[in-house]
Design an enzyme around this catalytic site. Structure first.
Site, PDB file in Angstrom:
ATOM      1  NE  ARG A  96      -2.125  -0.479  10.045  1.00  0.00           N
ATOM      2  CZ  ARG A  96      -3.164  -0.718  10.825  1.00  0.00           C
ATOM      3  NH1 ARG A  96      -3.164  -0.324  12.062  1.00  0.00           N
ATOM      4  NH2 ARG A  96      -4.235  -1.334  10.337  1.00  0.00           N
ATOM      5  CE1 TYR A 113      -4.050  14.187   2.776  1.00  0.00           C
ATOM      6  CE2 TYR A 113      -4.475  11.962   1.952  1.00  0.00           C
ATOM      7  CZ  TYR A 113      -3.908  12.815   2.896  1.00  0.00           C
ATOM      8  OH  TYR A 113      -3.224  12.290   3.957  1.00  0.00           O
ATOM      9  NE  ARG A 148      -5.599   3.609  -1.175  1.00  0.00           N
ATOM     10  CZ  ARG A 148      -4.876   3.111  -0.158  1.00  0.00           C
ATOM     11  NH1 ARG A 148      -4.581   3.863   0.878  1.00  0.00           N
ATOM     12  NH2 ARG A 148      -4.456   1.868  -0.177  1.00  0.00           N
ATOM     13  CB  CYS A 203       3.209   9.532   3.704  1.00  0.00           C
ATOM     14  SG  CYS A 203       2.085  10.240   2.519  1.00  0.00           S
ATOM     15  CD  GLN A 248      -2.004   7.256  -2.940  1.00  0.00           C
ATOM     16  OE1 GLN A 248      -1.264   7.657  -2.051  1.00  0.00           O
ATOM     17  NE2 GLN A 248      -3.139   6.603  -2.693  1.00  0.00           N
ATOM     18  CB  SER A 305      -0.873  -0.010   1.253  1.00  0.00           C
ATOM     19  OG  SER A 305      -1.978   0.834   1.090  1.00  0.00           O
ATOM     20  N   PRO A 306       0.381   2.328  -0.626  1.00  0.00           N
ATOM     21  CG  PRO A 306      -1.057   3.972  -1.420  1.00  0.00           C
ATOM     22  CD  PRO A 306      -0.870   2.486  -1.358  1.00  0.00           C
TER      23      PRO A 306
HETATM   24  C1  LIG Z   1       2.792   5.219   7.654  1.00  0.00           C
HETATM   25  C2  LIG Z   1       1.590   5.236   6.765  1.00  0.00           C
HETATM   26  C3  LIG Z   1       1.539   6.090   5.689  1.00  0.00           C
HETATM   27  C4  LIG Z   1       0.444   6.095   4.820  1.00  0.00           C
HETATM   28  N1  LIG Z   1       0.462   6.867   3.698  1.00  0.00           N
HETATM   29  C5  LIG Z   1      -0.512   6.741   2.774  1.00  0.00           C
HETATM   30  C6  LIG Z   1      -0.403   7.318   1.491  1.00  0.00           C
HETATM   31  O1  LIG Z   1       0.610   7.886   1.156  1.00  0.00           O
HETATM   32  N2  LIG Z   1      -1.447   7.198   0.651  1.00  0.00           N
HETATM   33  C7  LIG Z   1      -2.575   6.506   0.975  1.00  0.00           C
HETATM   34  O2  LIG Z   1      -3.497   6.421   0.172  1.00  0.00           O
HETATM   35  N3  LIG Z   1      -2.675   5.891   2.161  1.00  0.00           N
HETATM   36  C8  LIG Z   1      -1.671   5.976   3.044  1.00  0.00           C
HETATM   37  N4  LIG Z   1      -1.741   5.285   4.224  1.00  0.00           N
HETATM   38  C9  LIG Z   1      -2.879   4.398   4.439  1.00  0.00           C
HETATM   39  C10 LIG Z   1      -2.498   2.992   3.983  1.00  0.00           C
HETATM   40  O3  LIG Z   1      -2.178   2.956   2.611  1.00  0.00           O
HETATM   41  C11 LIG Z   1      -3.633   1.998   4.258  1.00  0.00           C
HETATM   42  O4  LIG Z   1      -4.757   2.367   3.518  1.00  0.00           O
HETATM   43  C12 LIG Z   1      -3.970   1.939   5.732  1.00  0.00           C
HETATM   44  O5  LIG Z   1      -2.797   1.917   6.531  1.00  0.00           O
HETATM   45  C13 LIG Z   1      -4.789   0.689   6.052  1.00  0.00           C
HETATM   46  O6  LIG Z   1      -4.086  -0.470   5.704  1.00  0.00           O
HETATM   47  P1  LIG Z   1      -3.375  -1.428   6.809  1.00  0.00           P
HETATM   48  O7  LIG Z   1      -4.423  -1.797   7.800  1.00  0.00           O
HETATM   49  O8  LIG Z   1      -2.876  -2.610   6.009  1.00  0.00           O
HETATM   50  O9  LIG Z   1      -2.264  -0.658   7.453  1.00  0.00           O
HETATM   51  C14 LIG Z   1      -0.656   5.282   5.092  1.00  0.00           C
HETATM   52  C15 LIG Z   1      -0.616   4.443   6.199  1.00  0.00           C
HETATM   53  C16 LIG Z   1       0.493   4.390   7.028  1.00  0.00           C
HETATM   54  C17 LIG Z   1       0.497   3.413   8.178  1.00  0.00           C
END
Ligand SMILES: Cc1cc2nc3c(=O)[nH]c(=O)nc-3n(C[C@H](O)[C@H](O)[C@H](O)COP(=O)(O)O)c2cc1C
Ligand SMILES: Cc1cc2nc3c(=O)[nH]c(=O)nc-3n(C[C@H](O)[C@H](O)[C@H](O)COP(=O)(O)OP(=O)(O)OC[C@H]3O[C@@H](n4cnc5c(N)ncnc54)[C@H](O)[C@@H]3O)c2cc1C
Length: 751
Positions: free
Chosen positions: A714, A572, A620, A416, A491, A413-414
């Site tokens: 994560r 956003y 997304r 930041c 992204q 997943s993307p």
């Molecule tokens: C450190 C971090 C940075 C993230 N940055 C982005 C991002 O750049 N773009 C985005 O769409 N979602 C971002 N997310 C959300 C994740 O892509 C994801 O949708 C969210 O963490 C849920 O997935 P998970 O339960 O597998 O962590 C970020 C999440 C984390 C933990």
């Protein structure tokens, strides 16, 4: 202790037995409005797991119950003229009446006083008792009387159901799905003794009204269903027992006790009958309450301990029950659209309690059939040969998006990293993304990368608005392509009103102490009271932002990315147009969803036109704002449909983060239902994200058709080699990079 139980159902009776067993000096009265043999309903079903708890709590009752059981281990799913049978499930059923008689006899033998035929009108009449147990069922009068203290919440579900019996013996837990001009009828049937089965019919309110059942009495309903299901009943009659059409209420209470009154069983909580857990929960409550009363010094402490122990367990079952009831409320979404084996996989894994992996342990041939079907479908979709031996687990099948073929269904997943300088990424990004690509995922999506300097969330955000940015990204893309089989996407986004804030670890969404830049959004509404008020975009702003996206797409092509994902979620800039909570415009870009979608679609079209036709694009999107009156399920389906029409290849379904006052419902795979709905209703490929962490969940999601790709964030921070480890655990031979070939003989140990 002087104890009164209002209600002589499974909860009240079993509790009185357990208390008397522990201390015969307790004086216990069970007051039941019905006669001893006078009960509604037919059979109840227990899973094998429940029985262990009962055996330990009171072996005598357990022995009597177990002696009356009908056992079966198969689930038969009748769908479009075919029966799919899955084995190894281990259920036991018995008549509700028999269960109550066993409990009544045991209670009497232990000296419990049973008063039948007395309806308690005022629970206050037992204020002298040490403990009043409100075990008076789903419509609990006690709960209503003390509503101020318990704060009950009743969620009355839309479907209609009726609980009937039949003399047809079903050898398996049997589901029928039968469609006619009025709608789709679901049947849940199972045997509970040698000569009888339960036969629950469930349908939508619409079909129920169309069939005139809203005006039918018990006998008319019975006659209608007897004819309607004559084939399924094989000539056997349907039997009634105060069988009225009902809507299932999910009951929850903020508190389970007040003073000396405690709620137990259905009075405290209900779980939809399709997970067969109501009686189990009631009896497990009884075990926990009896234990707490004998462990703790006084009644208030015991009641608090009982609630602390039971609430998480009950809420876990209620979450499973919610997923299950929602499946039965939306079966029309799957019926006639899914192939039989996919429909069966979707049904069996609906509550997340049964996964692809647990199903494989219970019924290996059934899962092999599912996996063969899935591999064939993947080969057809991707145009890539999928070997029959070794048969890949579903997650290791290919997926095509235009000219690119992902080797497997796992996506990074993307995320930041807040580690860029004026948008320029560095070595951190190379190692971070490079190691995740080496970790085996089919697709790596680079973090939210902003199309302009003012479009960044924080000073550390990555950008793609200068030539140097493209060169830095090219280094990452080349590494991924040269050293892994992963594809890499970027992204692209603009932070909108959520911009000009601190890095994640310095204070998420908090404005910078200095050096802020001006913000724009759909409307001039700040994200939170302390955040900057954004400018409501005018047409010139829109042109500029659109062109920034196009420039970024050109730079992404120069950098060599395989795919672009546009960010239409998380509040956003483009998301701020979509949500009615953040878009209050009165021009052509506000109001109806069609208007709110206008500018985001314009950006999509411009990027699509600039991006090579052979390369795919994803967007997304949000499944919901998690706020009443916000962007929600139907909007998400409509947005996906529009994107599909405009040439979007796949939607990446996330949710929330639009407004700080959101009320998300977190849990395992908590956003997957949105992906499932969009995939079936908009009929387009989806990626699902949100609390996916095991390969069992990934395989389950895929075979049940809830998404085409599974996105893990994560889990990948925790373990960059997540996909490799999942392959190892499943015995799937995922080739290591040449440099690591010595690992083929390495056996990892964790302790
Ligand atoms: C450190 C971090 C940075 C993230 N940055 C982005 C991002 O750049 N773009 C985005 O769409 N979602 C971002 N997310 C959300 C994740 O892509 C994801 O949708 C969210 O963490 C849920 O997935 P998970 O339960 O597998 O962590 C970020 C999440 C984390 C933990
Ligand atoms: C269609 C359907 C199918 C189901 N299938 C299953 C299944 O397969 N497996 C399963 O485990 N569960 C099943 N359940 C759920 C199950 O019936 C309940 O969860 C379970 O009975 C809860 O037990 P209880 O003791 O809390 O409540 P109840 O069994 O409802 O008992 C409450 C008792 O209190 C009495 N009462 C109420 N008010 C008063 C009053 N004022 N004064 C005196 N007495 C009063 C009632 O007459 C009743 O006997 C099903 C439910 C439905 C509706």
């Amino acid at each position: 202790m002087d104890i009164v139980s209002i209600g002589g159902g499974p909860a009240g009776l079993y509790f009185s037995i357990l208390m008397k067993r522990r201390d015969p000096r307790h004086h216990i009265r069970v007051i039941e409005r019905n006669g001893a043999d006078d009960t509604f309903g037919w059979g109840v079903v227990f899973s094998d797991e429940t029985l262990g708890n009962l055996a330990e709590a009171d072996p005598e009752t357990y022995a009597a119950i177990a002696g009356s059981f009908a056992h079966w281990d198969a689930i038969d799913i009748n769908y479009r003229g075919r029966t799919l049978s899955s084995r190894g499930h281990g259920f036991s059923g018995l008549a509700r009446r028999r269960l109550l008689n066993i409990l009544q006899e045991r209670a009497l033998a232990l000296g419990v006083e049973l008063e039948f035929g007395r309806e308690v009108a005022d629970p206050g009449e037992f204020s002298d008792a040490d403990l009043v147990v409100a075990a008076d069922g789903v419509n609990s009068l006690t709960r209503q009387r003390l509503a101020r203290h318990f704060e009950p919440e009743l969620d009355v579900r839309p479907n209609k159901f009726i609980w009937l019996g039949t003399t047809r013996r079903f050898d398996a837990f049997t589901f029928y799905f039968k469609e006619d001009a009025r709608g789709l009828w679901r049947v849940h049937a199972y045997r509970f003794d040698d000569t009888h089965s339960t036969f629950i019919v469930e349908t939508t309110e619409r079909a129920w009204r169309r069939a005139g059942l809203d005006k039918a009495d018990e006998d008319q309903s019975l006659r209608f269903l007897q004819t309607h299901f004559s084939q399924e009943l094989e000539g056997h009659p349907l039997l009634k027992n105060r069988s009225i059409w009902r809507s299932f209420p999910t009951v929850r209470n903020k508190r389970w006790s007040h003073g000396n009154v405690v709620l137990m069983g259905d009075a405290a909580h209900t779980a939809h009958f399709s997970v067969g857990s109501g009686t189990k929960l009631a009896m497990e409550d009884a075990i926990a309450l009896a234990d707490a009363l004998h462990r703790e010094g006084d009644v208030p402490e015991a009641l608090a301990a009982y609630e602390a122990e039971r609430r998480p367990q009950v809420e876990s079952i209620q979450r499973a029950a919610q997923a299950s009831l929602e499946w039965f409320e939306s079966t029309e979404r799957y019926h006639s659209r899914l192939e039989p084996i996919e429909f069966a996989a979707s049904l069996l894994t609906r509550s997340l309690r049964i996964t692809h992996e647990s199903l494989r342990q219970r019924d290996p041939p059934f899962v092999e059939r599912i996996d063969r079907w899935f591999a064939r479908k993947a080969a057809n979709q991707s145009g890539v040969n999928v070997p029959a031996e070794p048969l890949p687990p579903p997650m290791f099948t290919p997926f095509r998006l235009r000219n690119i073929v992902l080797e497997n269904r796992v996506v990074v997943s993307p995320m930041c990293q807040y580690s860029a300088e004026d948008g320029l990424i560095g070595d951190w990004h190379l190692v971070h993304l490079g190691s995740r690509a080496m970790g085996g995922a089919g697709l790596v999506v680079a973090e939210m990368t902003d199309v302009s300097r003012d479009g960044r969330i924080s000073p550390g955000c990555a950008g793609l608005y200068k030539r140097e940015h493209a060169e830095a990204w090219a280094r990452v893309v080349q590494f991924v392509h040269a050293n892994s089989r992963a594809k890499i996407a970027i992204q692209l986004a603009h932070a909108g009103r959520k911009g000009s804030t601190k890095r994640l670890w310095e204070g998420m969404d908090e404005p910078l102490p200095s050096g802020n830049w001006p913000l724009i959004s759909a409307s001039a509404i700040p994200y939170a009271p302390g955040n900057q008020v954004p400018k409501a975009m005018d047409r010139a702003d829109m042109d500029r932002v659109r062109d920034d996206f196009v420039r970024a797409a050109g730079l992404a092509e120069k950098a060599g990315f395989d795919m672009i994902e546009l960010h239409f979620a998380h509040g956003y800039l483009l998301a701020s147009f979509l949500s009615p909570l953040t878009n209050r415009r009165e021009d052509d870009y506000g109001g109806s969803l069609e208007n709110r979608l206008r500018f985001p679609l314009e950006v999509f079209d411009a990027v699509r036109a600039a991006w090579p036709a052979e390369k795919p694009m994803s967007v997304r999107i949000s499944g919901t704002d998690w706020v009443p009156g916000g962007f929600d399920g139907e909007d998400a389906v409509a947005v996906a449909r529009a994107l599909k029409r405009h040439g979007c290849d796949i939607v990446d379904v996330s949710a929330g983060q639009t407004v700080p006052e959101q009320q998300p419902k977190y849990g395992r795979l908590f956003q997957t239902p949105f992906s499932d709905r969009i995939r079936h209703e908009a009929r387009m490929p989806t990626m699902t994200v949100g609390n996916i962490s095991t390969y069992a969940d990934v395989n389950s999601i895929l075979v049940a058709g809830r998404a085409d790709l599974c996105v893990l964030a994560r889990a990948h921070l925790y373990d960059p080699y997540w996909t490799r480890h999942a392959a190892q655990a499943q015995g799937y031979p995922l080739a290591w990079p040449d440099q690591y070939t010595s690992l083929s003989r390495y056996r990892p140990r964790s302790s």
